[in-house]
Design an enzyme around this catalytic site. Structure first.
Site, PDB file in Angstrom:
ATOM      1  N   ARG A 149      58.808  69.744 -21.825  1.00  0.00           N
ATOM      2  CA  ARG A 149      58.938  71.124 -22.262  1.00  0.00           C
ATOM      3  C   ARG A 149      57.667  71.485 -23.015  1.00  0.00           C
ATOM      4  O   ARG A 149      57.031  70.637 -23.640  1.00  0.00           O
ATOM      5  CB  ARG A 149      60.155  71.298 -23.169  1.00  0.00           C
ATOM      6  CG  ARG A 149      61.497  70.949 -22.509  1.00  0.00           C
ATOM      7  CD  ARG A 149      62.634  71.132 -23.508  1.00  0.00           C
ATOM      8  NE  ARG A 149      63.937  70.874 -22.905  1.00  0.00           N
ATOM      9  CZ  ARG A 149      64.576  69.698 -22.950  1.00  0.00           C
ATOM     10  NH1 ARG A 149      64.001  68.667 -23.585  1.00  0.00           N
ATOM     11  NH2 ARG A 149      65.747  69.530 -22.370  1.00  0.00           N
ATOM     12  N   LYS A 184      65.869  68.460 -27.010  1.00  0.00           N
ATOM     13  CA  LYS A 184      67.001  69.208 -27.541  1.00  0.00           C
ATOM     14  C   LYS A 184      68.044  68.253 -28.108  1.00  0.00           C
ATOM     15  O   LYS A 184      68.254  67.160 -27.583  1.00  0.00           O
ATOM     16  CB  LYS A 184      67.613  70.081 -26.441  1.00  0.00           C
ATOM     17  CG  LYS A 184      66.690  71.204 -25.981  1.00  0.00           C
ATOM     18  CD  LYS A 184      67.353  72.080 -24.945  1.00  0.00           C
ATOM     19  CE  LYS A 184      66.427  73.225 -24.521  1.00  0.00           C
ATOM     20  NZ  LYS A 184      67.061  74.078 -23.490  1.00  0.00           N
ATOM     21  N   HIS A 252      57.009  75.908 -17.735  1.00  0.00           N
ATOM     22  CA  HIS A 252      58.281  75.449 -17.182  1.00  0.00           C
ATOM     23  C   HIS A 252      58.220  75.294 -15.668  1.00  0.00           C
ATOM     24  O   HIS A 252      58.999  74.536 -15.088  1.00  0.00           O
ATOM     25  CB  HIS A 252      59.401  76.402 -17.591  1.00  0.00           C
ATOM     26  CG  HIS A 252      60.573  75.709 -18.212  1.00  0.00           C
ATOM     27  ND1 HIS A 252      60.474  74.935 -19.345  1.00  0.00           N
ATOM     28  CD2 HIS A 252      61.878  75.642 -17.832  1.00  0.00           C
ATOM     29  CE1 HIS A 252      61.658  74.448 -19.649  1.00  0.00           C
ATOM     30  NE2 HIS A 252      62.530  74.849 -18.743  1.00  0.00           N
ATOM     31  N   ARG A 255      57.242  71.827 -15.191  1.00  0.00           N
ATOM     32  CA  ARG A 255      58.395  70.949 -15.466  1.00  0.00           C
ATOM     33  C   ARG A 255      59.353  70.952 -14.279  1.00  0.00           C
ATOM     34  O   ARG A 255      59.831  69.899 -13.850  1.00  0.00           O
ATOM     35  CB  ARG A 255      59.100  71.416 -16.736  1.00  0.00           C
ATOM     36  CG  ARG A 255      60.390  70.651 -17.092  1.00  0.00           C
ATOM     37  CD  ARG A 255      60.865  71.093 -18.474  1.00  0.00           C
ATOM     38  NE  ARG A 255      62.254  70.770 -18.747  1.00  0.00           N
ATOM     39  CZ  ARG A 255      62.686  69.619 -19.244  1.00  0.00           C
ATOM     40  NH1 ARG A 255      61.820  68.641 -19.489  1.00  0.00           N
ATOM     41  NH2 ARG A 255      63.960  69.408 -19.483  1.00  0.00           N
ATOM     42  N   HIS A 278      67.900  65.795 -20.167  1.00  0.00           N
ATOM     43  CA  HIS A 278      69.100  66.615 -20.059  1.00  0.00           C
ATOM     44  C   HIS A 278      70.298  65.854 -20.608  1.00  0.00           C
ATOM     45  O   HIS A 278      70.514  64.684 -20.264  1.00  0.00           O
ATOM     46  CB  HIS A 278      69.390  66.979 -18.597  1.00  0.00           C
ATOM     47  CG  HIS A 278      68.480  68.033 -18.062  1.00  0.00           C
ATOM     48  ND1 HIS A 278      68.311  68.257 -16.716  1.00  0.00           N
ATOM     49  CD2 HIS A 278      67.683  68.950 -18.695  1.00  0.00           C
ATOM     50  CE1 HIS A 278      67.453  69.253 -16.540  1.00  0.00           C
ATOM     51  NE2 HIS A 278      67.064  69.683 -17.722  1.00  0.00           N
ATOM     52  N   TYR A 287      68.450  70.845  -9.291  1.00  0.00           N
ATOM     53  CA  TYR A 287      67.305  70.418  -8.494  1.00  0.00           C
ATOM     54  C   TYR A 287      67.719  69.847  -7.144  1.00  0.00           C
ATOM     55  O   TYR A 287      66.894  69.745  -6.240  1.00  0.00           O
ATOM     56  CB  TYR A 287      66.482  69.390  -9.278  1.00  0.00           C
ATOM     57  CG  TYR A 287      65.868  70.000 -10.505  1.00  0.00           C
ATOM     58  CD1 TYR A 287      64.765  70.847 -10.410  1.00  0.00           C
ATOM     59  CD2 TYR A 287      66.401  69.766 -11.764  1.00  0.00           C
ATOM     60  CE1 TYR A 287      64.214  71.431 -11.528  1.00  0.00           C
ATOM     61  CE2 TYR A 287      65.856  70.349 -12.891  1.00  0.00           C
ATOM     62  CZ  TYR A 287      64.759  71.182 -12.768  1.00  0.00           C
ATOM     63  OH  TYR A 287      64.223  71.758 -13.884  1.00  0.00           O
TER      64      TYR A 287
END
Length: 309
Positions: A149, A184, A252, A255, A278, A287
């Site tokens: 990110r 995150k 992004h 990414r 994730h 994806y």
């Protein structure tokens, strides 16, 4: 006798204009939305409309081609009108309460083709690059190589540092050929760095000046301070334009390209999930749709029976 429904709408709009002092543009939008509600309701009075009516109206708007975002805005306006109307007359309930717009279709993330990603990273190179160009090259290579990110990239330090009770949240481990990042949910992960990215990082570190803010930031702005995500976005956009990219490229996109290309080659969804950081496999499964699009495109181009004669 109660005023006609046109009077209720007019009084509501006048109150918005005089008491809440909303702009003329906003008042005009509310007027259009209430006019459309009147058209949908036909001869029914405002007070007689029910929750089921509102759900039916939203469905008709959707069937008529209106976007979910536009329908949601109309419902919000109608809901506000009925909140006001309930203070003027007795209503059993706000008929718009709980009515939701249709869900917006989930858009797939944009990803570059493999050749396009390589061409983007190789573009604008010359024999004697300036330090800023070397910094840019290292950042862009790392974004694509490790699927970071942009906030994770900007937060990287030269190496792990700890002082006065604080420590690095992300750093480049040159010996291991990895970056350590905190994503995150404060989840820390290690991601490999590919050969071209390691070479670009080495070239940048050979000319990197000391940070003027005294930080151990891996990437620096023109001011000699830690680079910000916004600066990374602007530099990548400029690079892509100079490279003649036909699409808008932001961090992004690199990414997404990393994830899509890795999944196309390996088929290992769990590994891609870990590398992206994730928390849920559901976030990574998008994806697989990109991968299917790639396979479908290959089929259309190559299979002798793919196209109708």
């Amino acid at each position: 006798m109660e005023p006609a429904r046109e009077d209720w709408a007019g009084r509501y709009l006048r109150e918005l204009e005089t008491q809440r002092q909303l702009s003329g543009h906003t008042i005009a939008a509310y007027r259009r939305d209430l006019a459309q509600l009147r058209e949908l309701a036909g001869h029914d009075d405002w007070a007689s409309l029910t929750h089921a009516d509102m759900r039916r109206f939203a469905a008709r708007l959707h069937a008529g081609g209106q976007e979910p975002r536009s329908i949601a805005r109309k419902l919000s306006g109608w809901r506000g009108f009925y909140q006001w109307l309930s203070r003027q007359i007795a209503l059993p309930a706000n008929p718009v309460e709980g009515v939701r717009a249709p869900r917006r279709p989930k858009t797939l993330p944009k990803a570059l083709a493999v050749d396009a990603a390589v061409q983007l990273l190789e573009a604008n190179r010359h024999g004697h690059p300036e330090p800023e160009e070397l910094c840019n090259r290292a950042m862009f290579e790392l974004l694509y190589s490790s699927g970071l990110r942009v906030s994770e990239l900007a937060g990287l330090d030269l190496a792990y540092t700890q002082n006065e009770g604080s420590s690095s949240l992300g750093w480049y481990d040159a010996a291991a050929g990895e970056v350590v990042v905190t994503g995150k949910g404060n989840k820390m992960r290690r991601v490999p760095v590919g050969g071209p990215a390691r070479e670009a990082l080495a070239a940048w570190l050979a000319v990197r000046p000391p940070a003027l803010d005294g930080s151990a930031a891996l990437f620096l702005s023109k001011r000699g301070t830690r680079v910000t995500p916004r600066v990374v976005q602007q530099r990548l956009k400029t690079h892509a334009l100079q490279a003649g990219s036909p699409v808008h490229v932001h961090p992004h996109v690199l990414r997404h390209s990393f994830a899509s290309h890795l999944l196309q080659s390996s088929g290992d969804l769990r590994a891609v999930q870990e590398l992206l950081g994730h928390a849920s496999i559901t976030s990574t499964q998008v994806y697989t749709a990109l991968d299917f699009q790639h396979l479908a495109a290959v089929y259309d181009r190559a299979h002798p029976r793919a196209k109708a004669k």
